[in-house]
Scaffold this active site. Structure first.
Site, mmCIF file in Angstrom:
data_model
loop_
_atom_site.group_PDB
_atom_site.id
_atom_site.type_symbol
_atom_site.label_atom_id
_atom_site.label_comp_id
_atom_site.label_asym_id
_atom_site.label_seq_id
_atom_site.Cartn_x
_atom_site.Cartn_y
_atom_site.Cartn_z
ATOM 1 C CE LYS A 35 53.617 31.495 78.419
ATOM 2 N NZ LYS A 35 52.705 30.461 77.896
ATOM 3 C CB THR A 121 44.947 24.439 65.583
ATOM 4 O OG1 THR A 121 45.354 25.715 65.075
ATOM 5 C CG2 THR A 121 44.789 23.461 64.439
ATOM 6 C CD GLU A 152 56.060 30.237 65.764
ATOM 7 O OE1 GLU A 152 57.292 30.313 65.878
ATOM 8 O OE2 GLU A 152 55.369 29.391 66.358
ATOM 9 C CG LEU A 254 55.905 24.820 45.072
ATOM 10 C CD1 LEU A 254 55.722 25.029 43.571
ATOM 11 C CD2 LEU A 254 55.718 23.328 45.410
ATOM 12 C CB CYS A 264 51.635 25.024 63.372
ATOM 13 S SG CYS A 264 51.628 26.335 64.608
HETATM 14 C C1 UGA Z 1 51.984 27.722 59.904
HETATM 15 C C2 UGA Z 1 51.015 28.254 58.825
HETATM 16 O O1 UGA Z 1 51.756 28.791 57.732
HETATM 17 C C3 UGA Z 1 50.128 29.360 59.403
HETATM 18 O O2 UGA Z 1 49.173 29.796 58.429
HETATM 19 C C4 UGA Z 1 49.375 28.794 60.620
HETATM 20 O O3 UGA Z 1 48.550 29.783 61.215
HETATM 21 C C5 UGA Z 1 50.401 28.302 61.647
HETATM 22 O O4 UGA Z 1 51.228 27.285 61.039
HETATM 23 C C6 UGA Z 1 49.628 27.746 62.805
HETATM 24 O O5 UGA Z 1 48.987 26.702 62.639
HETATM 25 O O6 UGA Z 1 49.559 28.383 63.838
HETATM 26 P P1 UGA Z 1 54.275 28.604 60.931
HETATM 27 O O7 UGA Z 1 54.295 27.354 61.765
HETATM 28 O O8 UGA Z 1 54.609 29.916 61.560
HETATM 29 O O9 UGA Z 1 52.833 28.791 60.256
HETATM 30 O O10 UGA Z 1 55.330 28.319 59.786
HETATM 31 P P2 UGA Z 1 55.425 28.395 58.189
HETATM 32 O O11 UGA Z 1 55.910 29.719 57.771
HETATM 33 O O12 UGA Z 1 54.189 27.888 57.541
HETATM 34 O O13 UGA Z 1 56.616 27.350 57.968
HETATM 35 C C7 UGA Z 1 56.497 26.016 58.456
HETATM 36 C C8 UGA Z 1 57.719 25.208 58.129
HETATM 37 O O14 UGA Z 1 57.761 24.911 56.753
HETATM 38 C C9 UGA Z 1 59.054 25.878 58.457
HETATM 39 O O15 UGA Z 1 59.901 24.934 59.060
HETATM 40 C C10 UGA Z 1 59.584 26.305 57.101
HETATM 41 O O16 UGA Z 1 60.980 26.361 57.065
HETATM 42 C C11 UGA Z 1 59.047 25.191 56.222
HETATM 43 N N1 UGA Z 1 58.889 25.549 54.795
HETATM 44 C C12 UGA Z 1 58.047 26.539 54.424
HETATM 45 C C13 UGA Z 1 59.602 24.839 53.839
HETATM 46 O O17 UGA Z 1 60.372 23.925 54.148
HETATM 47 N N2 UGA Z 1 59.432 25.170 52.518
HETATM 48 C C14 UGA Z 1 58.592 26.151 52.118
HETATM 49 O O18 UGA Z 1 58.485 26.386 50.900
HETATM 50 C C15 UGA Z 1 57.891 26.847 53.092
#
Ligand code: UGA
Length: 458
Positions: A35, A121, A152, A254, A264
């Site tokens: 890495k 976390t 991400e 939503l 996460c």
């Molecule tokens: C999430 C949080 O949004 C971040 O704020 C946090 O810092 C991060 O985890 C972490 O703990 O490090 P991330 O895992 O990058 O971020 O992903 P999200 O964009 O939150 O999406 C998570 C999942 O939910 C994805 O699979 C996405 O497709 C799904 N999702 C999101 C839905 O199914 N519906 C939605 O309306 C939004």
């Protein structure tokens, strides 16, 4: 400021690069030499839009170095702990091995006046435990807990201009000193008005897991509504728009579909349940079990829907899965709902081809038994059904006419509710979605709701 960043995975690599961009002198440290070599050569080890360019830019300034030796943390004024906190094998609780090991090996490099800043976390109570250890070994240093909220796909933007900073610090003089140091690190964002909140350790730790739990709950709420819409013949996408028009609820998170995944949300809600249990708040988070169950149930539902879509049996059916990453603009396949569905279809006898613009290599490592085809057109050739499971832009841009020229049968399942159902059905496709009316007679020819994108009726 002189900064060390311990752990150069997703969080740490982005943090190190962004801190150097802000003008600080940064050393990124990781025990994984491959890495470190890659980062040193200007290559990010995962796909994140904008990161490779920024990495090369800051490497060019000389402000960013990488090392696999913890002793190179010596000389830094702040040390950011950014190592991973995965789920324990076979348990809900967090595997704290990496945090504990990194922290222990950092102790030798600390100098009086240093601030150790936790960003990983962690289960609530971790910071207090580490602060005690620090007080014993290095009494002239201080610990702060400063959770990270980056997503991400937007990691660079979220790090350079976050919507808030939370500093978990001790009372009195040491707390003031840690606060001042963090203020200096984040001076440019603070000057632009980013909000910052000072809290005790436990509250700062909880902010992170509570935020992720809330987001997961919102997603599972709308997915539960999708289940009801499915049986009531209602449309969850219109429902979500209408709910989102209420400022108290908000439209974001939503989007009903195949549910949440990634490194996460799923593990954080499970770890939170486990920790609340340990602390004696047994009933407080039982609802998160339901949130998890609803989420996992989406995957089973999609397999069943696909079976119906292709006429009752999956055996020998050529299914093309569009998307392997847990979300678009990422090559992360950790707990990816798309990939988990693909694997279940394969187990049920379907011939599954998975395509993804970025994640096929990572997916192949996880599920070598599936067939991967990075080229979208080739992947769709002679398919009996298309499953859109990760909403990459190129999949959203697919037209029914173009796809019809490639597939064997016009069956499609939109697992993210991003395609124009009316258009695909009018083009002769057997189109299924999550929480949207199936009966074509009740939807075809009905105008898409006009108020969605534009002004309300009055
Ligand atoms: C999430 C949080 O949004 C971040 O704020 C946090 O810092 C991060 O985890 C972490 O703990 O490090 P991330 O895992 O990058 O971020 O992903 P999200 O964009 O939150 O999406 C998570 C999942 O939910 C994805 O699979 C996405 O497709 C799904 N999702 C999101 C839905 O199914 N519906 C939605 O309306 C939004």
């Amino acid at each position: 400021m002189r900064i060390s960043v311990i752990g150069c995975g997703y969080l740490g690599a982005v943090h190190a690069v962004c801190m150097a961009k802000l003008g600080h002198d940064v050393v990124g440290i990781d025990i994984d030499e491959r890495k470190i070599e890659a980062l040193h050569a200007g290559r990010a080890v995962f796909y994140e839009p904008g990161l490779p360019e920024l990495l090369r830019e800051v490497l060019g300034t000389g402000r960013l170095k990488f090392s696999s030796s913890m002793s190179d943390a010596k000389g830094a004024q702040l040390h950011f702990l950014c190592v991973g906190t995965p789920q324990q094998e076979g348990k809900y609780a967090t595997d704290m091995r990496y945090v504990d090991e990194a922290f222990a090996s950092l102790l030798d490099s600390l100098e009086p006046g240093n601030v150790v800043v936790g960003k990983s976390t962690v289960p609530v109570g971790t910071a207090a435990r580490l602060a005690d250890a620090l007080a014993e070994r290095s009494p002239d240093t201080v610990l702060a807990w400063n959770p990270e909220f980056l997503r991400e796909g937007f990691a660079v933007k979220d790090t350079l201009s976050p919507d808030r900073f939370i500093y978990g610090v001790p009372d009195g003089e040491p707390g003031a000193w840690a606060t001042a140091a963090l203020d200096e690190v984040y001076a440019s964002a603070l000057a632009l008005g980013t909000r910052r909140l000072i809290a005790d350790y436990a509250t700062a730790e909880l902010v992170k897991v509570a935020a992720n739990s809330f987001l997961a709950t919102k997603i599972s709420f709308i997915n539960a509504m999708a289940e009801v819409c499915d049986v009531a013949g209602a449309d969850v996408t219109v429902l979500a728009e209408a709910l989102g028009m209420d400022d108290r609820i908000g439209r974001r998170y939503l989007n009903a579909g195949i549910g949440f995944g990634g490194g996460c949300l799923p593990k954080d809600i499970r770890a939170f349940i486990a920790r609340a249990d340990e602390l004696g708040a047994h009933q407080a988070l039982t609802f998160l079990r339901e949130v998890d169950d609803i989420n996992v149930r989406r995957r089973v539902r999609v397999v069943e829907l696909t079976r119906t879509l292709v006429g009752g049996s999956l055996l020998g059916q050529r299914i093309t899965v569009l998307g392997a990453a847990f979300k678009p603009d990422s090559d992360d396949v950790r707990d990816s709902p798309a990939l988990s569905i693909a694997a279940q279809l394969h187990l049920n006898g379907a011939e599954v081809t998975v395509t993804d613009p970025r994640a096929t290599l990572a997916a192949q490592v996880r599920f070598p038994e599936l067939t991967y085809e990075p080229n979208l057109e080739t992947a769709m050739l002679r398919a009996d059904a298309l499953l859109l499971l990760t909403e990459w832009r190129e999949y959203q841009a697919l037209t029914p006419e173009f796809a019809a020229g490639l597939v064997r049968r016009r069956n499609i399942l939109d697992g993210r509710n991003v395609l124009d159902l009316h258009r695909w059905r009018l083009a002769g496709w057997n189109f299924r979605a999550i929480g949207r009316p199936y009966d074509s007679a009740s939807t075809d020819g009905r105008a898409a709701p006009k108020w969605v994108a534009g002004k309300p009726g009055k």
